[in-house]
Scaffold this motif. Structure first.
Motif, PDB file in Angstrom:
ATOM      1  N   GLN A 200      36.155 -31.015  20.559  1.00  0.00           N
ATOM      2  CA  GLN A 200      36.514 -29.623  20.833  1.00  0.00           C
ATOM      3  C   GLN A 200      35.774 -28.713  19.869  1.00  0.00           C
ATOM      4  N   LEU A 201      35.093 -27.718  20.413  1.00  0.00           N
ATOM      5  CA  LEU A 201      34.331 -26.773  19.601  1.00  0.00           C
ATOM      6  C   LEU A 201      35.123 -25.517  19.269  1.00  0.00           C
ATOM      7  N   ASP A 202      35.957 -25.095  20.221  1.00  0.00           N
ATOM      8  CA  ASP A 202      36.674 -23.835  20.045  1.00  0.00           C
ATOM      9  C   ASP A 202      37.750 -23.756  21.116  1.00  0.00           C
ATOM     10  N   GLN A 203      38.455 -22.661  21.157  1.00  0.00           N
ATOM     11  CA  GLN A 203      39.417 -22.404  22.222  1.00  0.00           C
ATOM     12  C   GLN A 203      39.633 -20.901  22.318  1.00  0.00           C
ATOM     13  N   ALA A 204      40.188 -20.500  23.454  1.00  0.00           N
ATOM     14  CA  ALA A 204      40.423 -19.068  23.654  1.00  0.00           C
ATOM     15  C   ALA A 204      41.567 -18.885  24.635  1.00  0.00           C
ATOM     16  N   ARG A 205      42.197 -17.733  24.565  1.00  0.00           N
ATOM     17  CA  ARG A 205      43.238 -17.408  25.540  1.00  0.00           C
ATOM     18  C   ARG A 205      42.569 -16.768  26.747  1.00  0.00           C
ATOM     19  N   GLY A 206      42.642 -17.461  27.865  1.00  0.00           N
ATOM     20  CA  GLY A 206      42.058 -16.947  29.095  1.00  0.00           C
ATOM     21  C   GLY A 206      40.642 -17.443  29.307  1.00  0.00           C
ATOM     22  N   MET A 207      40.284 -17.609  30.560  1.00  0.00           N
ATOM     23  CA  MET A 207      38.971 -18.162  30.894  1.00  0.00           C
ATOM     24  C   MET A 207      37.840 -17.215  30.533  1.00  0.00           C
ATOM     25  N   ASN A 208      38.023 -15.930  30.689  1.00  0.00           N
ATOM     26  CA  ASN A 208      36.939 -14.994  30.369  1.00  0.00           C
ATOM     27  C   ASN A 208      36.524 -15.088  28.902  1.00  0.00           C
TER      28      ASN A 208
END
Length: 279
Positions: A200-208
């Protein structure tokens, strides 16, 4: 004459399918007791429906050494084989054993080399394209192998997932983490290690936002963009893939960007809405 054999996790473009130098050795998928061959008969939408309805994770099985051995037959004097990462599948070992069986039966006049892609999906395809460039340039077999291994070492693979259900079902993610991620709309941005494992490189809330971080990761890790072909494979989300392409084109000047739909094994990994990038 030469032949480039790619296992079916590597998606061929329509142009490559017509080329005549490329052939595919198919893996098999299993979901809810149904075995599905990853070839031209693969029905992506039906497979995704089966995965959604089945509480267990889908599985894949690699081609047998005999299937690889058969793929090495023919008039080609040089045979290059590109497989899924050795860390993700037994396809590489099966291809190597198929080479040994072929040479035991036919001798070693035909030159065969098996590349561990350390990637998957469209990453395998890019390796095949690079091999063809070297062959068409008239380079000798040994040099093509050496240069292609160098190219593999320089490659990176990235992907972003719409759903974590497959990771939950196969035990790579706990039910609690999957629940929290789905509740908070967390989308992981994933990549490949130098050895060809998934991280895993990163994560974010929401696909955009996740796509923005995906593009950022690609640009940060890619050198000499203008010299490289970038490839995008998508699972049932062509418009999303086109958005990713537009963002990449604004961020850097690549030699070429191609888009393909995921075949069977890549569909299993990416799941509905997933996007994979290799460069």
């Amino acid at each position: 004459m030469y032949k480039i054999v790619i296992d079916s996790c590597g998606e061929l473009t329509e142009e490559l399918k017509r080329d005549g130098h490329f052939s595919t050795v198919s893996l098999e998928l299993e979901v809810d007791g149904c075995r599905i061959r990853d070839d031209e008969t693969f029905d992506q939408l039906d497979f995704l429906r089966r995965v959604r309805e089945c509480p267990k994770s889908p599985k894949s099985s690699c081609p047998s050494p005999e299937e690889y051995m058969a793929a090495y037959e023919g008039e080609a004097e040089h045979v290059y084989v590109v497989t899924l990462s050795e860390k993700l599948s037994g396809s590489y070992n099966s291809a190597v054993l198929g080479k040994a069986l072929y040479e035991e039966e036919h001798g070693t006049d035909k030159k065969i080399y098996v590349f561990n892609s350390r990637s998957a999906s469209i990453g395998e395809t890019l390796i095949g394209i690079k091999v063809q460039e070297y062959e068409e340039a008239g380079l000798p077999f040994a040099e093509i192998v050496e240069k292609t291994e160098g190219y593999i070492a320089s490659m990176n693979t990235f992907f972003v997932l719409e759903t974590l259900e497959t990771l939950r079902k196969n035990g790579r993610l706990t039910n609690l983490k999957a629940f929290l991620a789905n509740t908070l709309n967390i989308k992981p941005v994933m990549g490949s290690t130098d050895e060809g494992e998934i991280c895993q490189l990163d994560q974010a809330r929401g696909m955009n936002r996740a796509i923005e971080k995906l593009v950022q990761a690609v640009i940060e890790k890619t050198k000499n963009c203008e010299e490289r072909i970038l490839a995008i494979s998508h699972c049932n989300c062509l418009e999303r893939a086109r958005v990713v392409k537009e963002k990449l084109e604004k961020a850097a000047c690549f030699r070429k960007i191609i888009i393909v739909d995921t075949a069977g094994v890549s569909t299993m990994y990416a799941n509905d809405g997933g996007v994979i990038i290799a460069v």
